[in-house]
Design an enzyme around this catalytic site. Structure first.
Site, PDB file in Angstrom:
ATOM      1  N   ARG A  79      39.124  34.996  26.232  1.00  0.00           N
ATOM      2  CA  ARG A  79      39.293  36.172  26.691  1.00  0.00           C
ATOM      3  C   ARG A  79      39.998  37.120  25.727  1.00  0.00           C
ATOM      4  O   ARG A  79      40.855  38.083  26.078  1.00  0.00           O
ATOM      5  CB  ARG A  79      40.272  36.071  27.846  1.00  0.00           C
ATOM      6  CG  ARG A  79      39.759  35.369  29.158  1.00  0.00           C
ATOM      7  CD  ARG A  79      38.397  36.078  29.512  1.00  0.00           C
ATOM      8  NE  ARG A  79      37.903  35.344  31.026  1.00  0.00           N
ATOM      9  CZ  ARG A  79      37.280  34.463  31.038  1.00  0.00           C
ATOM     10  NH1 ARG A  79      36.968  33.795  29.863  1.00  0.00           N
ATOM     11  NH2 ARG A  79      36.897  33.814  32.195  1.00  0.00           N
TER      12      ARG A  79
ATOM     13  N   SER B   3      39.394  36.819  37.943  1.00  0.00           N
ATOM     14  CA  SER B   3      40.884  36.329  37.696  1.00  0.00           C
ATOM     15  C   SER B   3      41.631  37.309  37.233  1.00  0.00           C
ATOM     16  O   SER B   3      41.603  38.259  36.221  1.00  0.00           O
ATOM     17  CB  SER B   3      40.721  35.445  36.328  1.00  0.00           C
ATOM     18  OG  SER B   3      39.747  34.140  36.714  1.00  0.00           O
TER      19      SER B   3
ATOM     20  N   GLU C 167      45.632  39.621  33.191  1.00  0.00           N
ATOM     21  CA  GLU C 167      44.193  39.454  32.670  1.00  0.00           C
ATOM     22  C   GLU C 167      43.197  40.929  32.575  1.00  0.00           C
ATOM     23  O   GLU C 167      42.881  41.337  31.418  1.00  0.00           O
ATOM     24  CB  GLU C 167      43.287  38.403  33.174  1.00  0.00           C
ATOM     25  CG  GLU C 167      42.169  37.784  32.296  1.00  0.00           C
ATOM     26  CD  GLU C 167      40.861  38.500  32.465  1.00  0.00           C
ATOM     27  OE1 GLU C 167      40.147  38.198  31.460  1.00  0.00           O
ATOM     28  OE2 GLU C 167      40.692  39.193  33.476  1.00  0.00           O
TER      29      GLU C 167
END
Ligand code: EPU
Length: 340
Positions: A160, A240, A336
């Site tokens: 990520r 998420s 995130e």
């Protein structure tokens, strides 16, 4: 020169549906328009708005990338090289590549957002990361007023993470990705080791030794995602909400000794990735709300806006979840999506 139109509502442009307005807004449908988009003060480059937490009004220029286009750039004996404009919808692009007979992106079906945003956080799902199918990208540098290209190594992809996050370019609007080239190997191999996907294929009667087709994997991924993840058009969310935390091996062993069920994924660097969704569920937050913001009942890692939430509501639930996980497991959860 001030570009774009004044005072635009960003509510419909972020999938978490938080309120906020842009002082100026410019929709870019061709890379050539970027040269006029200096905006003067602050700038933010917006794609699908699906990985974004709006913290209020934005005082600068929002540059909304809507550049279309998809084509086979070239092919050699080993691979197809497929290019897409940064504004293309990610899922539609993936389905189009499959329909053309160029497999490789099927595991990333149904991920919300745009092609141009995909490299920024190196999107990943069901055993595959974008980095594994990425070739290069073209971007516009607002400071240098020039286009540049970056190859796969140059993008410094990690979990990520990418060059764009490492340099803070996604936050300060320094750079806008305009097109991405994917390398799709002709020697296709199914990636279906992920338990949810394997289970779905099995349930559909598609099991080894007959290898599944790319289309069957895409359909399995779509079915799993529909079952577990809320559709932002119905229940606003940003996917998420926390990273899966990556901890030292010793810390993971200690946690596992106390919690044998804890899902752990050993990383190439020797550290261990833990399942944040599991930690959140065990800390009592699966399906739990605080005001209009809660953690989704079928996937505790997804923070949802039940309707009319403000950023203060989001911060309250976020902090409560982080505190609960820290207290029970001693693990820090980091957010995130991008906070703007
Ligand atoms: N789990 C629970 N309870 C939950 C959620 C998960 O116990 O409420 C457990 C699952 O049973 C499983 C493990 O946690 O053992 C992992 O769960 P899952 O397979 O659903 O994936 P995840 O780690 O929660 C990551 C990505 C998702 C991606 C899936 C599938 C991150 C931050 N998230 O989630 O990506 O779709 O894997 O590959 O890495 C996103 O980034 O927005 C996103 C949705």
């Amino acid at each position: 020169m001030s570009a774009g139109v004044p005072d635009v509502d960003l509510g419909p442009l972020n999938t978490l549906a938080l309120p906020g307005r842009a002082a100026r807004y410019l929709r870019v449908t061709a890379a050539g328009q970027l040269a006029g988009a200096d905006g003067g003060s602050r700038r933010f480059v917006l794609g699908g708005g699906s990985n974004l937490v709006l913290t209020g009004d934005f005082a600068g220029l929002v540059v909304h990338i809507a550049i279309p286009g998809r084509r086979l750039l070239r092919e050699d004996a080993d691979a197809w090289y497929v290019e897409a404009g940064a504004g293309e919808n990610w899922h539609d692009f993936v389905q189009w590549t499959l329909a053309q007979g160029w497999p490789g992106l099927e595991n990333l079906s149904l991920i919300p957002g745009t092609v141009g945003a995909a490299p920024v956080q190196n999107i990943g799902a069901y055993g595959l990361e974008l980095a594994e199918r990425f070739h290069s990208l073209t971007a516009w540098d607002f400071e240098k007023q020039a286009f540049f290209t970056v190859d796969r190594d140059g993008c410094r992809f990690a979990y990520r993470d990418s060059l764009f996050k490492q340099e803070g370019w996604h936050r300060d609007g320094r750079v806008a990705i305009t097109a991405v080239v994917f390398r799709l190997p002709k020697a296709w191999r199914p990636v279906c080791g992920y338990a949810d996907v394997a289970g779905e294929l099995g349930a559909q009667g598609i099991a080894s030794p007959t290898p599944p087709t790319p289309r069957a994997i895409a359909d399995a991924v779509i079915a799993v995602r529909r079952r577990k993840l809320p559709d932002p058009a119905v229940i606003p969310n940003a996917g998420s909400f926390f990273h899966n935390p990556v901890v030292e091996r010793g810390a993971a062993d200690a946690l596992r000794a106390r919690h044998p069920q804890l899902p752990c994924y050993p990383q190439p660097d020797g550290r261990v990735k833990l399942a944040a969704g599991w930690l959140i569920e065990q800390a009592g937050w699966k399906g739990k709300d605080l005001g209009p913001v809660g953690m989704y009942e079928r996937q505790a890692l997804v923070l949802v806006n039940r309707g009319g939430a403000t950023v203060a509501d989001v911060r309250r639930t976020m902090a409560a979840v982080q505190a609960a996980v820290r207290e029970k497991f001693g693990v820090a959860l980091t957010v995130e999506p991008i906070l703007l």
